[in-house]
Write a protein that holds these residues in place. Structure first.
Motif, short mmCIF file in Angstrom:
data_model
loop_
_atom_site.label_atom_id
_atom_site.label_comp_id
_atom_site.label_asym_id
_atom_site.label_seq_id
_atom_site.Cartn_x
_atom_site.Cartn_y
_atom_site.Cartn_z
N LYS A 78 0.83 -1.21 0.00
CA LYS A 78 0.00 0.00 0.00
C LYS A 78 0.87 1.25 0.00
CE LYS A 78 -0.89 0.34 4.96
NZ LYS A 78 -1.90 0.51 5.98
N GLN A 79 0.34 2.29 -0.63
CA GLN A 79 1.10 3.52 -0.83
C GLN A 79 0.40 4.74 -0.25
OE1 GLN A 79 2.40 4.02 -4.92
NE2 GLN A 79 2.24 1.83 -5.31
N ASN A 80 -0.42 4.55 0.78
CA ASN A 80 -1.22 5.65 1.30
C ASN A 80 -0.45 6.46 2.35
OD1 ASN A 80 -3.13 7.38 2.39
ND2 ASN A 80 -4.79 5.91 2.12
N LEU A 81 0.22 7.48 1.87
CA LEU A 81 1.02 8.35 2.74
C LEU A 81 0.17 9.01 3.81
CD1 LEU A 81 3.92 9.48 3.07
CD2 LEU A 81 3.27 11.29 1.49
N GLY A 82 -0.99 9.53 3.41
CA GLY A 82 -1.87 10.21 4.35
C GLY A 82 -2.37 9.30 5.46
N GLU A 83 -2.68 8.07 5.11
CA GLU A 83 -3.15 7.10 6.11
C GLU A 83 -2.07 6.85 7.16
OE1 GLU A 83 -4.34 2.38 6.33
OE2 GLU A 83 -4.74 3.47 4.48
N GLU A 84 -0.83 6.72 6.72
CA GLU A 84 0.26 6.48 7.66
C GLU A 84 0.51 7.70 8.54
OE1 GLU A 84 1.17 3.59 8.33
OE2 GLU A 84 0.39 2.59 6.55
#
Length: 108
Positions: free
Chosen positions: A56-62
């Motif tokens: 997964k590539q979700n920067l905002g989620e992290e």
């Protein structure tokens, strides 16, 4: 949402769904884990590493996960992050008022 409202929202969620806060030490370990997950995405997106298939590539989620655990730690240790951020900005403004402006490494 303000920082204070975010602290309240996390506290309400913990009380309604989370049963109780994890211990401060456990939350510190969780914060370290979440920062590592954020670092992994940044290393792959902006650094020299590449994403693995299906990663997964979700920067905002992290980033939100890091903020969540930080808000938990603030709540359980009695820290008002709104006030502490205000004081931090004031401290940095006083200390670094000209430092970055005069830094030749930062000039284009």
């Amino acid at each position: 949402m303000t920082i204070r409202e975010a602290q309240e929202a996390v506290d309400n969620w913990i009380r309604e769904y989370g049963v109780r806060y994890f211990s401060e030490l456990t939350n510190m370990a969780c914060l370290t884990e979440e920062v590592g997950e954020l670092a992994r995405i940044i290393a792959r997106k902006y650094g020299d590493q590449s994403f693995k298939p299906g990663e997964k590539q979700n920067l905002g989620e992290e980033m939100a996960d890091v903020l969540w655990v930080l808000l938990c730690l603030a709540n359980q240790t009695g820290v008002d992050l709104t006030e502490e951020l205000r004081k931090s900005i004031e401290k940095k403004t006083f200390r670094d008022k000209t430092r970055h402006l005069e830094n030749p490494k930062l000039k284009a």
